[in-house]
Design a protein around this motif. Structure first.
Motif, PDB file in Angstrom:
ATOM      1  N   ASP A  25       0.832  -1.210   0.000  1.00  0.00           N
ATOM      2  CA  ASP A  25       0.000   0.000   0.000  1.00  0.00           C
ATOM      3  C   ASP A  25       0.865   1.259   0.000  1.00  0.00           C
ATOM      4  O   ASP A  25       0.565   2.233  -0.694  1.00  0.00           O
ATOM      5  CB  ASP A  25      -0.929   0.004   1.209  1.00  0.00           C
ATOM      6  N   VAL A  26       1.927   1.241   0.792  1.00  0.00           N
ATOM      7  CA  VAL A  26       2.838   2.386   0.839  1.00  0.00           C
ATOM      8  C   VAL A  26       3.460   2.638  -0.525  1.00  0.00           C
ATOM      9  O   VAL A  26       3.584   3.775  -0.983  1.00  0.00           O
ATOM     10  CB  VAL A  26       3.937   2.160   1.909  1.00  0.00           C
ATOM     11  N   PHE A  27       3.843   1.557  -1.202  1.00  0.00           N
ATOM     12  CA  PHE A  27       4.462   1.685  -2.520  1.00  0.00           C
ATOM     13  C   PHE A  27       3.486   2.288  -3.531  1.00  0.00           C
ATOM     14  O   PHE A  27       3.845   3.191  -4.293  1.00  0.00           O
ATOM     15  CB  PHE A  27       4.941   0.313  -2.995  1.00  0.00           C
ATOM     16  N   LEU A  28       2.260   1.814  -3.532  1.00  0.00           N
ATOM     17  CA  LEU A  28       1.269   2.348  -4.461  1.00  0.00           C
ATOM     18  C   LEU A  28       0.968   3.812  -4.164  1.00  0.00           C
ATOM     19  O   LEU A  28       0.875   4.642  -5.081  1.00  0.00           O
ATOM     20  CB  LEU A  28      -0.018   1.519  -4.382  1.00  0.00           C
ATOM     21  N   HIS A  29       0.841   4.143  -2.883  1.00  0.00           N
ATOM     22  CA  HIS A  29       0.590   5.542  -2.516  1.00  0.00           C
ATOM     23  C   HIS A  29       1.779   6.411  -2.903  1.00  0.00           C
ATOM     24  O   HIS A  29       1.615   7.515  -3.437  1.00  0.00           O
ATOM     25  CB  HIS A  29       0.330   5.647  -1.018  1.00  0.00           C
ATOM     26  N   GLY A  30       2.995   5.911  -2.645  1.00  0.00           N
ATOM     27  CA  GLY A  30       4.198   6.685  -2.959  1.00  0.00           C
ATOM     28  C   GLY A  30       4.332   6.972  -4.439  1.00  0.00           C
ATOM     29  O   GLY A  30       4.797   8.050  -4.825  1.00  0.00           O
ATOM     30  N   SER A  31       3.913   6.031  -5.269  1.00  0.00           N
ATOM     31  CA  SER A  31       3.990   6.271  -6.714  1.00  0.00           C
ATOM     32  C   SER A  31       3.064   7.407  -7.113  1.00  0.00           C
ATOM     33  O   SER A  31       3.394   8.218  -7.983  1.00  0.00           O
ATOM     34  CB  SER A  31       3.634   5.001  -7.479  1.00  0.00           C
ATOM     35  N   GLY A 191       3.069  -5.823  -6.663  1.00  0.00           N
ATOM     36  CA  GLY A 191       4.347  -5.410  -7.236  1.00  0.00           C
ATOM     37  C   GLY A 191       5.575  -5.782  -6.440  1.00  0.00           C
ATOM     38  O   GLY A 191       6.535  -6.364  -6.969  1.00  0.00           O
ATOM     39  N   ILE A 192       5.615  -5.433  -5.151  1.00  0.00           N
ATOM     40  CA  ILE A 192       6.811  -5.706  -4.344  1.00  0.00           C
ATOM     41  C   ILE A 192       7.005  -7.217  -4.189  1.00  0.00           C
ATOM     42  O   ILE A 192       8.134  -7.713  -4.294  1.00  0.00           O
ATOM     43  CB  ILE A 192       6.706  -5.022  -2.970  1.00  0.00           C
ATOM     44  N   GLN A 226       5.986  -2.627 -14.045  1.00  0.00           N
ATOM     45  CA  GLN A 226       4.776  -3.234 -14.589  1.00  0.00           C
ATOM     46  C   GLN A 226       3.609  -3.136 -13.616  1.00  0.00           C
ATOM     47  O   GLN A 226       2.455  -2.971 -14.021  1.00  0.00           O
ATOM     48  CB  GLN A 226       5.051  -4.694 -14.966  1.00  0.00           C
ATOM     49  N   SER A 227       3.895  -3.210 -12.328  1.00  0.00           N
ATOM     50  CA  SER A 227       2.817  -3.113 -11.340  1.00  0.00           C
ATOM     51  C   SER A 227       2.192  -1.732 -11.331  1.00  0.00           C
ATOM     52  O   SER A 227       1.023  -1.574 -10.975  1.00  0.00           O
ATOM     53  CB  SER A 227       3.343  -3.454  -9.941  1.00  0.00           C
ATOM     54  N   LEU A 228       2.961  -0.715 -11.737  1.00  0.00           N
ATOM     55  CA  LEU A 228       2.459   0.666 -11.769  1.00  0.00           C
ATOM     56  C   LEU A 228       2.047   1.095 -13.165  1.00  0.00           C
ATOM     57  O   LEU A 228       1.528   2.199 -13.344  1.00  0.00           O
ATOM     58  CB  LEU A 228       3.537   1.619 -11.241  1.00  0.00           C
ATOM     59  N   LYS A 229       2.348   0.238 -14.164  1.00  0.00           N
ATOM     60  CA  LYS A 229       2.079   0.572 -15.564  1.00  0.00           C
ATOM     61  C   LYS A 229       2.791   1.867 -15.977  1.00  0.00           C
ATOM     62  O   LYS A 229       2.260   2.686 -16.728  1.00  0.00           O
ATOM     63  CB  LYS A 229       0.572   0.681 -15.831  1.00  0.00           C
ATOM     64  N   ALA A 230       3.994   2.030 -15.471  1.00  0.00           N
ATOM     65  CA  ALA A 230       4.823   3.207 -15.782  1.00  0.00           C
ATOM     66  C   ALA A 230       6.238   2.933 -15.300  1.00  0.00           C
ATOM     67  O   ALA A 230       6.431   2.163 -14.350  1.00  0.00           O
ATOM     68  CB  ALA A 230       4.277   4.461 -15.097  1.00  0.00           C
ATOM     69  N   PRO A 231       7.252   3.536 -15.942  1.00  0.00           N
ATOM     70  CA  PRO A 231       8.622   3.394 -15.427  1.00  0.00           C
ATOM     71  C   PRO A 231       8.671   3.864 -13.977  1.00  0.00           C
ATOM     72  O   PRO A 231       8.141   4.933 -13.648  1.00  0.00           O
ATOM     73  CB  PRO A 231       9.440   4.306 -16.340  1.00  0.00           C
ATOM     74  N   THR A 272      10.530   0.422  -0.366  1.00  0.00           N
ATOM     75  CA  THR A 272       9.862   1.618   0.142  1.00  0.00           C
ATOM     76  C   THR A 272      10.874   2.704   0.491  1.00  0.00           C
ATOM     77  O   THR A 272      10.605   3.896   0.284  1.00  0.00           O
ATOM     78  CB  THR A 272       8.981   1.283   1.357  1.00  0.00           C
ATOM     79  N   ALA A 273      12.047   2.314   0.996  1.00  0.00           N
ATOM     80  CA  ALA A 273      13.092   3.308   1.260  1.00  0.00           C
ATOM     81  C   ALA A 273      13.597   3.911  -0.050  1.00  0.00           C
ATOM     82  O   ALA A 273      13.864   5.115  -0.130  1.00  0.00           O
ATOM     83  CB  ALA A 273      14.247   2.663   2.027  1.00  0.00           C
ATOM     84  N   ALA A 274      13.730   3.077  -1.075  1.00  0.00           N
ATOM     85  CA  ALA A 274      14.183   3.562  -2.381  1.00  0.00           C
ATOM     86  C   ALA A 274      13.181   4.540  -2.965  1.00  0.00           C
ATOM     87  O   ALA A 274      13.541   5.578  -3.534  1.00  0.00           O
ATOM     88  CB  ALA A 274      14.393   2.382  -3.332  1.00  0.00           C
ATOM     89  N   GLN A 275      11.905   4.214  -2.832  1.00  0.00           N
ATOM     90  CA  GLN A 275      10.879   5.115  -3.357  1.00  0.00           C
ATOM     91  C   GLN A 275      10.876   6.443  -2.606  1.00  0.00           C
ATOM     92  O   GLN A 275      10.690   7.504  -3.210  1.00  0.00           O
ATOM     93  CB  GLN A 275       9.511   4.450  -3.261  1.00  0.00           C
ATOM     94  N   ALA A 276      11.096   6.396  -1.299  1.00  0.00           N
ATOM     95  CA  ALA A 276      11.162   7.634  -0.515  1.00  0.00           C
ATOM     96  C   ALA A 276      12.323   8.503  -0.992  1.00  0.00           C
ATOM     97  O   ALA A 276      12.214   9.741  -1.030  1.00  0.00           O
ATOM     98  CB  ALA A 276      11.319   7.303   0.968  1.00  0.00           C
ATOM     99  N   ARG A 277      13.422   7.864  -1.373  1.00  0.00           N
ATOM    100  CA  ARG A 277      14.567   8.631  -1.866  1.00  0.00           C
ATOM    101  C   ARG A 277      14.238   9.264  -3.220  1.00  0.00           C
ATOM    102  O   ARG A 277      14.633  10.401  -3.490  1.00  0.00           O
ATOM    103  CB  ARG A 277      15.793   7.736  -1.984  1.00  0.00           C
TER     104      ARG A 277
END
Length: 368
Positions: A25-31, A191-192, A226-231, A272-277
């Motif tokens: 959920d955090v990953f999807l929200h972060g995107s 995705g994760i 692919q999970s986000l349908k975007a790079p 999730t840490a990578a996405q935050a960065r």
């Protein structure tokens, strides 16, 4: 020891999906947050951010394996691959090949995985290599594929992959699973979860003579995109590089059992840490644009050069802050001129000063 691939339940990995739900959920929200941030910058600045993130990924993914690439050369090669303006800096074979792979991943993240795609990636990554028998194909050597450390007379085996003879069959099963678990596949996975399993599974097979770590991380990035349908532009390799010792330890533990909760939990934390960065970098780009717009026509050439140099250091900035000596080195200013320039930058709200006299240090005046 019997490795995971030698056990009866291979490759029927087991994990607790509920334990990963929050991270998913955090990953999807972060995107969504990143997409929202990027709406505030123009196309040119978004391209600049993409090139910066991709080049950092290329450099760090190679650094994890002990190979040092020049970031500026990688950036130039990426810009060329994507049809953007470039400074025509000359990249060596390794830099050009790694950049080509990253550009191909960025453009074709949505494509199904296949032997042909992986062979193409391997050929790009091994650009210029003359010491390998198998380039652009799975390994064929009869010797065991082992990850070892220590002296030659007493090596320590950290892992032994399946023998070359069964690699094609193992990869056929892996590729089939990867495509079936895609968002539009017959058995989609979050995705994760999918990226973490894909990375571990690929690293276990270790199908190529060299380059398996970098290709495995590219596959994980592909799964996330692919999970986000975007790079994704997720700073995955950069974050793994910051935790390199833990990364190898987590892979080693996961190679001994097909119950992979610990691996997926560790991997989810890294993603999730990578996405935050990535989010921090996107915000940093916006603040850079705002500051330079606000100070347009107020900066002298020295001040502008120094600020651009500080922004080039990225979100981490100069270690310990910019000193007057650093400023003089960057701008060739005399000591008295540097003092006046820095004081003016503080007064304009471009820099924040801490310390006094020769201990004074300056940082960009940006929101935390």
């Amino acid at each position: 020891m019997r490795w995971n691939w030698q056990q009866d339940d291979w490759p029927n990995f087991l994990w607790d999906a509920a334990a990963l739900r929050q991270a998913e959920d955090v990953f999807l929200h972060g995107s969504g947050v990143i997409v929202g941030i990027l709406h505030h910058v123009d196309a040119e600045e978004r391209q600049a951010l993409a090139i910066e993130l991709m080049s950092q990924e290329v450099v760090n993914s190679s650094a994890i394996e002990g190979e040092i690439l020049d970031r500026a050369s990688v950036q130039s090669s990426l810009a060329k691959q994507l049809g953007l303006a470039t400074d025509r800096r000359k990249a060596n074979a390794a830099e050009a090949g790694a950049a080509e792979l990253m550009a191909d991943l960025y453009r074709g993240y949505h494509e199904s995985l296949s032997d042909a795609l992986l062979f193409g990636w391997h050929t790009m990554l091994m650009n210029g290599r003359r010491d390998l028998t198998d380039v652009g194909r799975y390994r064929t050597h009869a010797d065991p594929m082992q990850i070892v450390s220590g002296p030659l007379h007493a090596p320590r085996v950290h892992f032994e992959a399946p023998p070359s003879a069964i690699v094609p069959a193992e990869m056929a099963r892996f590729i089939g699973w990867f495509n079936e678990t895609a968002p539009d596949g017959s058995s989609p996975l979050p995705g994760i979860t999918r990226a973490g399993i894909a990375h571990l599974w690929f690293e276990t097979i270790h199908p190529f003579e060299d380059g398996n770590g970098r290709l495995g991380r590219a596959i994980a990035e592909k799964a996330l995109a692919q999970s986000l349908k975007a790079p994704t532009l997720t700073a995955l390799a950069e974050t793994i590089h910051r935790h390199r010792k833990d990364y190898y330890a987590a892979l080693h533990r996961a190679s001994q059992d097909n119950r992979i909760d610990d691996w997926l939990t560790w991997f989810a934390d890294i993603v999730t840490a990578a996405q935050a960065r990535t989010t921090a970098r996107a915000r940093f780009l916006i603040e850079k644009t705002r500051m330079l717009d606000r100070l347009r026509d107020r900066l002298n050439p020295r001040q502008e050069k120094a600020l651009l140099r500080m922004f080039a250091e990225g979100v981490d900035g100069f270690a310990g802050g910019l000193s007057a000596h650093n400023y003089r080195t960057i701008t060739d200013a005399a000591p008295a001129t540097a003092t006046r320039d820095l004081a003016a930058l503080v007064e304009m709200g471009a820099l924040v000063r801490s310390g006094e006299l020769r201990y004074a240090r300056y940082r960009l005046a940006l929101p935390d």
